[in-house]
Design a protein around this motif. Structure first.
Motif, mmCIF file in Angstrom:
data_model
loop_
_atom_site.group_PDB
_atom_site.id
_atom_site.type_symbol
_atom_site.label_atom_id
_atom_site.label_comp_id
_atom_site.label_asym_id
_atom_site.label_seq_id
_atom_site.Cartn_x
_atom_site.Cartn_y
_atom_site.Cartn_z
ATOM 1 N N LEU A 122 39.258 9.214 84.364
ATOM 2 C CA LEU A 122 38.772 7.953 84.928
ATOM 3 C C LEU A 122 37.401 8.129 85.563
ATOM 4 N N ILE A 123 37.246 9.240 86.311
ATOM 5 C CA ILE A 123 35.957 9.485 86.964
ATOM 6 C C ILE A 123 34.863 9.649 85.909
ATOM 7 N N ALA A 124 35.166 10.427 84.851
ATOM 8 C CA ALA A 124 34.182 10.642 83.795
ATOM 9 C C ALA A 124 33.806 9.318 83.142
ATOM 10 N N ALA A 125 34.798 8.471 82.838
ATOM 11 C CA ALA A 125 34.523 7.212 82.147
ATOM 12 C C ALA A 125 33.792 6.239 83.061
ATOM 13 N N PHE A 126 34.172 6.218 84.338
ATOM 14 C CA PHE A 126 33.589 5.229 85.241
ATOM 15 C C PHE A 126 32.143 5.557 85.577
ATOM 16 N N PHE A 127 31.869 6.814 85.927
ATOM 17 C CA PHE A 127 30.519 7.151 86.340
ATOM 18 C C PHE A 127 29.592 7.432 85.161
ATOM 19 N N GLY A 129 27.244 9.155 82.252
ATOM 20 C CA GLY A 129 26.046 9.978 82.437
ATOM 21 C C GLY A 129 26.346 11.452 82.585
ATOM 22 N N ARG A 130 25.711 12.073 83.573
ATOM 23 C CA ARG A 130 25.832 13.515 83.777
ATOM 24 C C ARG A 130 27.243 13.930 84.151
ATOM 25 N N THR A 131 27.866 13.137 85.047
ATOM 26 C CA THR A 131 29.234 13.465 85.463
ATOM 27 C C THR A 131 30.120 13.565 84.241
ATOM 28 N N ASP A 132 29.999 12.574 83.361
ATOM 29 C CA ASP A 132 30.797 12.514 82.147
ATOM 30 C C ASP A 132 30.522 13.725 81.264
ATOM 31 N N THR A 133 29.247 14.004 81.011
ATOM 32 C CA THR A 133 28.894 15.132 80.140
ATOM 33 C C THR A 133 29.440 16.435 80.706
ATOM 34 N N PHE A 134 29.254 16.618 82.014
ATOM 35 C CA PHE A 134 29.704 17.852 82.658
ATOM 36 C C PHE A 134 31.225 18.012 82.546
ATOM 37 N N LEU A 135 31.959 16.975 82.940
ATOM 38 C CA LEU A 135 33.425 17.063 82.926
ATOM 39 C C LEU A 135 33.963 17.257 81.504
ATOM 40 N N MET A 136 33.385 16.523 80.562
ATOM 41 C CA MET A 136 33.900 16.614 79.193
ATOM 42 C C MET A 136 33.533 17.935 78.531
ATOM 43 N N ARG A 137 32.436 18.540 78.996
ATOM 44 C CA ARG A 137 32.067 19.865 78.490
ATOM 45 C C ARG A 137 33.146 20.873 78.904
ATOM 46 N N VAL A 139 36.227 20.167 79.572
ATOM 47 C CA VAL A 139 37.402 19.843 78.768
ATOM 48 C C VAL A 139 37.288 20.450 77.366
ATOM 49 N N ASP A 140 36.107 20.301 76.755
ATOM 50 C CA ASP A 140 35.895 20.856 75.411
ATOM 51 C C ASP A 140 36.119 22.361 75.381
ATOM 52 N N ILE A 141 35.534 23.033 76.379
ATOM 53 C CA ILE A 141 35.657 24.499 76.409
ATOM 54 C C ILE A 141 37.112 24.890 76.602
ATOM 55 N N GLN A 142 37.761 24.212 77.539
ATOM 56 C CA GLN A 142 39.174 24.509 77.798
ATOM 57 C C GLN A 142 40.019 24.304 76.539
ATOM 58 N N ALA A 175 43.480 19.105 80.561
ATOM 59 C CA ALA A 175 42.303 18.712 79.779
ATOM 60 C C ALA A 175 42.633 17.687 78.695
ATOM 61 N N ILE A 176 43.785 17.850 78.064
ATOM 62 C CA ILE A 176 44.143 16.935 76.981
ATOM 63 C C ILE A 176 44.379 15.515 77.530
ATOM 64 N N TYR A 177 44.958 15.440 78.739
ATOM 65 C CA TYR A 177 45.139 14.125 79.367
ATOM 66 C C TYR A 177 43.777 13.522 79.711
ATOM 67 N N ALA A 178 42.902 14.376 80.275
ATOM 68 C CA ALA A 178 41.582 13.889 80.685
ATOM 69 C C ALA A 178 40.849 13.291 79.488
ATOM 70 N N ARG A 179 40.907 13.995 78.340
ATOM 71 C CA ARG A 179 40.187 13.515 77.164
ATOM 72 C C ARG A 179 40.755 12.177 76.687
ATOM 73 N N THR A 180 42.097 12.081 76.666
ATOM 74 C CA THR A 180 42.730 10.850 76.190
ATOM 75 C C THR A 180 42.424 9.673 77.104
ATOM 76 N N VAL A 181 42.535 9.900 78.424
ATOM 77 C CA VAL A 181 42.269 8.815 79.379
ATOM 78 C C VAL A 181 40.827 8.356 79.267
ATOM 79 N N ARG A 182 39.929 9.336 79.164
ATOM 80 C CA ARG A 182 38.508 8.973 79.093
ATOM 81 C C ARG A 182 38.247 8.082 77.882
#
Lengths: 302, 325
Positions: A122-127, A129-137, A139-142, A175-182
């Motif tokens: 939710l935080i990644a989707a809402f904000f 930009g950078r927050t999103d790129t950072f968090l999803m990176r 997630v990708d690595i994980q 991470a899998i939940y984060a990606r799906t929610v986003r």
């Protein structure tokens, strides 16, 4: 105005789920897997009441009963329907208690991971930009490393124990939940009701909590179901490898691991029956989750 | 393209560095390996000598610095148990794991692909139902338990196949492998099937989904309208379109096969890296655990990089700048 819209959309969602469930309850696969799942849950919850003996009460367990074949009578007259293990514990009772541990670990870790993943997504989707790129990176690595490997390493470091297995499974799954929610939330984010809420100068927290969250949660129902099956499997594998749940609080995996020592002497029942229980549980959840996915996905229903 | 590759390589090295830092500091928090190395009844001087010999008396950051400078020159330290370089031990054991994973992958494709295509082409038939039901079972069945059941059935009760180990190997065209001897094959068959079953199920599901999606597209309808034989439609129009995503996924899955080999190797006592690392975890043999992790992380980063490049090369729609949305 926005309240009405949100209320109606979540009401529609509920109605859709309820209709889909009712309509498909007549299907044998859904009924069978759902019924099996219910039965397994009941067994786990009421294990201490329905188990013929308490396999971890050392006063009752006798070495005289060790490695009895299925159906033989134990020293105190109880019939061991599924045989006994090397220490003389009744396999049926051990399975019921083991199921409890396995389900506890899986459900707890799935829930905690879901909450963490939900927040991050939710935080990644809402904000954005950078927050999103950072968090999803992250997630990708994980997600580029297999769950079993990450969990194995974590437990090698953390040591044995139910709490440690739960921690490892949460780290593996968030991470899998984060990606799906986003993915869902980023679509919702662009809709008008969020824009309206922003115009009303509601706080970010309030928008995320009251508006974005309720509308992004439905894909998680299916995911959480399938992930629970997955984490039961991982936990069993870890316990089998000797880094999971200790033998003092056995799960299905450690029961099977325990039976590994006896397979060459032909005492197959010590590994066979806990494994069948494990397979039945995981398969029931997988099939049920799969049905749920088809039912809840409008694109897939014909 | 080059800029993309360079960017990804730098990123990968950064990930590798952070992983080494995390793993090294975490692994130093648990257990004292000296307890495992010396007889508990040894004199305190003796214990101190061992601690000094292995460099375990120094603070963690000094140990890490020594490790890092060593790692850059390819030295990941000596195993506490074997007293030999950890990386050499892994290199020695890796061919066995690679052989197992390769055989499993070949099995997964050669069994999964035809079954998946069949199920995709006849989605409502009984055959498809049995195949799809089987694939759910294959995904649900715990690998290690299946391995134990296979040992019980084929080795203990029927006595057809050996229980554990790798068997004889032979050298053919410079490759030392057990697939070239009968004894080696007899040892290989159970672990390879065991490891591949989960992947077979995944390939079946992927293929079926791909077939169903592609068969509904216009160019297939057009090919049908032209009166092409269905064999030809499958080979010339269907296969090339479903193979790209499957191959990409398989490249990643190969990495997970190597990770999952840990489980199969433990069941069948297969002398690969997985068995080595499980033993090392139990024996607190830190250098092996750290070296294995860095080895696997490197392997995964390389595999992912290759997949990204293949994907970008095959599909021009993929944007390479790492830019989301």
């Amino acid at each position: 105005m926005k309240k009405v819209q949100i209320a109606s959309s979540s009401f529609q969602d509920n109605a859709k789920i309820r209709n889909a469930l009712l309509e498909n309850f007549s299907q044998p696969t859904t009924l069978l897997s759902g019924g099996l799942l219910f039965l397994v849950a009941l067994c786990a919850i009421f294990a201490p009441l329905i188990a013929p003996t308490n396999p971890y009460n050392l006063a009752v367990v006798s070495i005289m009963d060790s490695r009895l074949a299925p159906g033989e009578e134990m020293f105190d007259g109880t019939v061991a329907w599924l045989g006994t293990d090397g220490a003389g514990r009744d396999i049926l009772s051990a399975i019921l208690f083991g199921l409890r541990t396995s389900l506890l670990v899986a459900v707890c870790s799935a829930l905690i991971a879901l909450i963490i993943g939900l927040l991050v997504g939710l935080i990644a989707a809402f904000f954005g930009g950078r927050t999103d790129t950072f968090l999803m990176r992250i997630v990708d690595i994980q997600l580029s490393f297999p769950a079993i490997l990450v969990a194995l390493v974590l437990l090698a470091v953390l040591g044995k124990g139910i709490d440690k297995v739960i921690i490892a499974l949460v780290i593996v799954q968030w991470a899998i939940y984060a990606r799906t929610v986003r993915a869902t939330a980023i679509v919702e984010r662009r809709k008008e009701y969020i824009e309206a809420a922003t115009c009303l100068r509601l706080s970010n927290f309030r928008i995320i909590w009251k508006h974005l969250l309720p509308n992004s949660i439905s894909p998680l129902i299916v995911l959480a179901t399938l992930q629970t099956a997955h984490s039961i499997s991982i936990e069993a594998t870890l316990s089998f490898l000797g880094v999971g749940v200790p033998i003092t609080e056995p799960s299905l995996g450690s029961l099977i691991s325990n039976g590994f020592d006896y397979i060459l002497s032909g005492a197959y029942w010590i590994t066979l029956f806990p494994g069948i229980m494990l397979l039945a549980t995981v398969a029931a959840i997988n099939i049920f989750g799969d049905r749920l996915r088809v039912l809840l996905n409008p694109r897939l229903s014909k | 393209m080059l800029a993309f590759v360079i960017k990804r390589v730098i990123q990968s090295i950064l990930v590798l560095f952070i992983m080494s830092l995390i793993v090294f500091s975490m692994i130093n928090l648990v257990g004292d390996p000296v307890d495992m190395l010396v007889n508990p009844e040894s004199l305190p001087e003796e214990i101190d000598r061992v601690r000094r010999d292995f460099g375990l008396d120094q603070p963690v950051h000094v140990q890490y610095w020594k490790f890092l400078t060593g790692a850059i020159s390819g030295d990941l330290g000596n195993s506490f148990i074997f007293g030999r370089p950890a990386l050499a031990l892994i290199a020695e054991r890796f061919p066995a794991t690679l052989e197992l994973a390769t055989c499993a992958l070949i099995l997964a494709v050669s069994v999964g692909l035809p079954l998946g295509i069949y199920a995709g082409l006849n989605p409502d038939g009984w055959g498809a139902r049995i195949i799809m039901g089987g694939s759910v079972l294959g995904i649900s069945i715990p690998t290690f338990w299946l391995g134990l059941m296979m040992i019980i059935i084929f080795s203990v009760f029927l006595g057809w196949l050996p229980v554990s180990g790798r068997g004889d190997t032979a050298n053919f065209l410079g490759i030392e492998s057990s697939i070239f001897t009968l004894d080696g094959l007899r040892h290989l068959i159970l672990p390879a099937i065991n490891l591949s079953l989960f992947k077979i199920s995944i390939v079946i599901r992927l293929t079926r989904a791909g077939v169903e999606e592609v068969m509904a597209l216009d160019f297939i309808k057009f090919a049908r309208a032209r009166g092409l034989a269905s064999q030809r439609i499958i080979r010339a129009h269907l296969l090339p379109n479903i193979l790209i995503p499957i191959i990409t996924v398989l490249a990643i899955e190969f990495g997970t096969l190597i990770a999952f080999a840990t489980v199969t190797e433990s069941v069948f006592a297969w002398p690969g890296v997985g068995k080595l690392v499980i033993d090392a975890i139990v024996n607190l043999d830190r250098p092996i655990v750290v070296a294995y992790l860095l080895f696997v992380v490197t392997l995964f980063l390389i595999l992912n990089l290759i997949v990204d490049i293949i994907y970008a090369a095959l599909d021009p729609r993929v944007r390479l700048q790492g830019d989301r949305q």
